[in-house]
Design a protein around this motif. Structure first.
Motif, PDB file in Angstrom:
ATOM      1  N   HIS A 184       0.840  -1.197   0.000  1.00 45.97           N
ATOM      2  CA  HIS A 184       0.000   0.000   0.000  1.00 45.97           C
ATOM      3  C   HIS A 184       0.878   1.252   0.000  1.00 45.97           C
ATOM      4  O   HIS A 184       1.927   1.290   0.641  1.00 45.97           O
ATOM      5  N   TRP A 185       0.418   2.273  -0.686  1.00 42.39           N
ATOM      6  CA  TRP A 185       1.096   3.573  -0.749  1.00 42.39           C
ATOM      7  C   TRP A 185       0.258   4.592   0.002  1.00 42.39           C
ATOM      8  O   TRP A 185      -0.922   4.779  -0.283  1.00 42.39           O
ATOM      9  N   THR A 186       0.880   5.263   0.980  1.00 40.61           N
ATOM     10  CA  THR A 186       0.222   6.331   1.723  1.00 40.61           C
ATOM     11  C   THR A 186       1.009   7.617   1.508  1.00 40.61           C
ATOM     12  O   THR A 186       2.030   7.851   2.162  1.00 40.61           O
ATOM     13  N   PRO A 187       0.577   8.465   0.567  1.00 37.83           N
ATOM     14  CA  PRO A 187       1.332   9.681   0.265  1.00 37.83           C
ATOM     15  C   PRO A 187       1.257  10.699   1.391  1.00 37.83           C
ATOM     16  O   PRO A 187       0.263  10.763   2.130  1.00 37.83           O
ATOM     17  N   ASP A 188       2.311  11.491   1.524  1.00 39.88           N
ATOM     18  CA  ASP A 188       2.348  12.558   2.531  1.00 39.88           C
ATOM     19  C   ASP A 188       2.315  13.934   1.886  1.00 39.88           C
ATOM     20  O   ASP A 188       1.539  14.795   2.270  1.00 39.88           O
ATOM     21  N   SER A 189       3.171  14.158   0.869  1.00 40.44           N
ATOM     22  CA  SER A 189       3.241  15.481   0.250  1.00 40.44           C
ATOM     23  C   SER A 189       3.833  15.369  -1.144  1.00 40.44           C
ATOM     24  O   SER A 189       4.464  14.366  -1.503  1.00 40.44           O
ATOM     25  N   TYR A 190       3.601  16.432  -1.927  1.00 39.54           N
ATOM     26  CA  TYR A 190       3.989  16.445  -3.333  1.00 39.54           C
ATOM     27  C   TYR A 190       4.623  17.783  -3.714  1.00 39.54           C
ATOM     28  O   TYR A 190       4.324  18.812  -3.109  1.00 39.54           O
ATOM     29  N   VAL A 191       5.438  17.729  -4.756  1.00 40.20           N
ATOM     30  CA  VAL A 191       5.850  18.919  -5.494  1.00 40.20           C
ATOM     31  C   VAL A 191       5.415  18.694  -6.932  1.00 40.20           C
ATOM     32  O   VAL A 191       5.861  17.736  -7.579  1.00 40.20           O
ATOM     33  N   ILE A 192       4.520  19.538  -7.413  1.00 42.80           N
ATOM     34  CA  ILE A 192       4.002  19.419  -8.773  1.00 42.80           C
ATOM     35  C   ILE A 192       4.766  20.369  -9.679  1.00 42.80           C
ATOM     36  O   ILE A 192       5.088  21.492  -9.293  1.00 42.80           O
ATOM     37  N   GLY A 193       5.061  19.937 -10.900  1.00 41.89           N
ATOM     38  CA  GLY A 193       5.794  20.798 -11.813  1.00 41.89           C
ATOM     39  C   GLY A 193       5.575  20.414 -13.259  1.00 41.89           C
ATOM     40  O   GLY A 193       4.903  19.432 -13.570  1.00 41.89           O
ATOM     41  N   GLY A 201       6.147   9.697   0.940  1.00 46.64           N
ATOM     42  CA  GLY A 201       5.130   9.051   1.759  1.00 46.64           C
ATOM     43  C   GLY A 201       5.652   7.730   2.270  1.00 46.64           C
ATOM     44  O   GLY A 201       6.857   7.477   2.282  1.00 46.64           O
ATOM     45  N   LYS A 202       4.720   6.882   2.667  1.00 42.25           N
ATOM     46  CA  LYS A 202       5.094   5.582   3.218  1.00 42.25           C
ATOM     47  C   LYS A 202       4.545   4.457   2.341  1.00 42.25           C
ATOM     48  O   LYS A 202       3.434   4.558   1.816  1.00 42.25           O
ATOM     49  N   VAL A 203       5.333   3.406   2.210  1.00 39.33           N
ATOM     50  CA  VAL A 203       4.889   2.183   1.553  1.00 39.33           C
ATOM     51  C   VAL A 203       4.855   1.085   2.601  1.00 39.33           C
ATOM     52  O   VAL A 203       5.831   0.883   3.339  1.00 39.33           O
ATOM     53  N   ILE A 204       3.722   0.412   2.678  1.00 35.81           N
ATOM     54  CA  ILE A 204       3.533  -0.666   3.655  1.00 35.81           C
ATOM     55  C   ILE A 204       3.513  -1.996   2.911  1.00 35.81           C
ATOM     56  O   ILE A 204       2.671  -2.213   2.035  1.00 35.81           O
ATOM     57  N   THR A 211       3.854 -10.752   8.749  1.00 32.80           N
ATOM     58  CA  THR A 211       4.509  -9.555   9.259  1.00 32.80           C
ATOM     59  C   THR A 211       4.270  -8.376   8.317  1.00 32.80           C
ATOM     60  O   THR A 211       3.822  -8.539   7.183  1.00 32.80           O
ATOM     61  N   THR A 212       4.588  -7.184   8.802  1.00 32.61           N
ATOM     62  CA  THR A 212       4.427  -5.953   8.025  1.00 32.61           C
ATOM     63  C   THR A 212       5.701  -5.127   8.110  1.00 32.61           C
ATOM     64  O   THR A 212       6.314  -5.030   9.179  1.00 32.61           O
ATOM     65  N   SER A 213       6.099  -4.534   6.989  1.00 35.09           N
ATOM     66  CA  SER A 213       7.243  -3.634   6.952  1.00 35.09           C
ATOM     67  C   SER A 213       6.789  -2.280   6.427  1.00 35.09           C
ATOM     68  O   SER A 213       6.039  -2.208   5.446  1.00 35.09           O
ATOM     69  N   VAL A 214       7.239  -1.209   7.064  1.00 37.23           N
ATOM     70  CA  VAL A 214       6.910   0.145   6.639  1.00 37.23           C
ATOM     71  C   VAL A 214       8.198   0.857   6.257  1.00 37.23           C
ATOM     72  O   VAL A 214       9.172   0.871   7.024  1.00 37.23           O
ATOM     73  N   VAL A 215       8.211   1.440   5.052  1.00 38.55           N
ATOM     74  CA  VAL A 215       9.394   2.167   4.586  1.00 38.55           C
ATOM     75  C   VAL A 215       8.986   3.566   4.143  1.00 38.55           C
ATOM     76  O   VAL A 215       7.887   3.783   3.641  1.00 38.55           O
ATOM     77  N   ASP A 216       9.882   4.513   4.381  1.00 37.48           N
ATOM     78  CA  ASP A 216       9.673   5.895   3.947  1.00 37.48           C
ATOM     79  C   ASP A 216      10.239   6.050   2.543  1.00 37.48           C
ATOM     80  O   ASP A 216      11.379   5.650   2.278  1.00 37.48           O
ATOM     81  N   LYS A 217       9.453   6.643   1.651  1.00 41.42           N
ATOM     82  CA  LYS A 217       9.831   6.730   0.239  1.00 41.42           C
ATOM     83  C   LYS A 217       9.801   8.173  -0.254  1.00 41.42           C
ATOM     84  O   LYS A 217       8.908   8.949   0.101  1.00 41.42           O
ATOM     85  N   THR A 218      10.764   8.500  -1.108  1.00 44.56           N
ATOM     86  CA  THR A 218      10.739   9.736  -1.889  1.00 44.56           C
ATOM     87  C   THR A 218      10.963   9.366  -3.346  1.00 44.56           C
ATOM     88  O   THR A 218      11.970   8.732  -3.677  1.00 44.56           O
ATOM     89  N   PHE A 219      10.017   9.723  -4.203  1.00 43.93           N
ATOM     90  CA  PHE A 219      10.106   9.456  -5.637  1.00 43.93           C
ATOM     91  C   PHE A 219      10.193  10.782  -6.390  1.00 43.93           C
ATOM     92  O   PHE A 219       9.455  11.723  -6.084  1.00 43.93           O
TER      93      PHE A 219
END
Length: 255
Positions: A184-193, A201-204, A211-219
């Motif tokens: 699952h992808w849970t976005p936090d914030s964006y820069v649009i251009g 955001g976070k990917v679960i 088990t579950t793993s949570v990682v912080d992502k920047t794309f």
């Protein structure tokens, strides 16, 4: 809207990463629904301007999630075994996982041009993976890449598994893990251009063993040579708990 159907589980990746059928003699990769036009997927020549918005960025990241599950399922459903067992990486399982991984990386990312990729669990001297071969190695691991990759696809170049070996995050075949069942992808914030965008955001990841793993992502996102919106950067880090943090928070204070 004209549809070109080929069976697969990662259609969204192909949609955003490949030219439309009107500009390609035939699909580069098997397995997608190719759309001639779509309001959320904007393709253009490299001289045109494309606004990369939240919708387009979310579609690509969610497709990355789909790909992680598809790669894992392809491996385990074709005879893959826990890494500690004999013949843990049979040819059929590696071939299936490799095909899914190549489709994902070619469809959604800026390869063969460099991608600023920093996976979650890589270490020096192979922390960063700007090449497709480096990304494939992280996705499906050294054993499967050696078995299923074409000549020259090994990472690092010339590797035979004796000096460097990784298990492959998308196989989820390391430690007690035995596959990825959902993502699952849970976005936090964006820069649009225009022709560029950034999302964090976070990917679960939900594992097959429960088990579950949570990682912080920047794309980061851009427009490739074919005019398709693609991922140009992918930074990943493990979620940090309070015990490992350098900040102090008060549990009874709301922000």
């Amino acid at each position: 809207m004209k549809l070109y159907y080929l069976p697969t589980s990662i259609a969204a990746l192909m949609l955003l990463g490949l030219p439309s059928p009107s500009t390609a003699a035939e699909p580069k990769l098997r397995g997608a629904v190719y759309l001639q036009s779509d309001s959320n997927i904007q393709e253009t020549s490299t001289t045109s301007t494309v606004e990369i918005n939240e919708v387009g960025m979310d579609v690509l990241v969610e497709a990355f999630c789909e790909a992680a599950v598809s790669i894992s399922e392809a491996f385990w459903k074709n005879g893959g075994k826990p890494h500690s067992e004999d013949d843990a990486y049979p040819q059929a399982a590696c071939d299936a996982a490799y095909e899914e991984a190549v489709a994902a990386l070619t469809g959604a990312y800026n390869y063969p041009d460099p991608v600023l990729s920093k996976p979650t669990l890589t270490t020096a001297q192979f922390t960063f993976r700007p090449t497709k071969e480096g990304a494939l190695s992280y996705f499906i691991g050294t054993d499967c890449l050696l078995k299923s990759g074409h000549d020259g696809a090994q990472f690092p170049p010339g590797n035979d598994g004796s000096a460097f070996r990784e298990f492959g995050f998308a196989l989820a075949n390391y430690g007690a893990h035995v596959g990825i069942s959902d993502c699952h992808w849970t976005p936090d914030s964006y820069v649009i251009g225009n022709n560029t965008g950034v999302a964090q955001g976070k990917v679960i990841f939900e594992r097959t063993e429960g088990t579950t793993s949570v990682v912080d992502k920047t794309f980061s996102f851009g427009v490739n040579r074919s005019g398709a919106v693609v991922i140009t950067g992918h930074h990943s880090s493990s979620e940090i708990g309070a015990a490992q943090s350098t900040q102090y928070t008060f549990d009874d204070v709301e922000f």
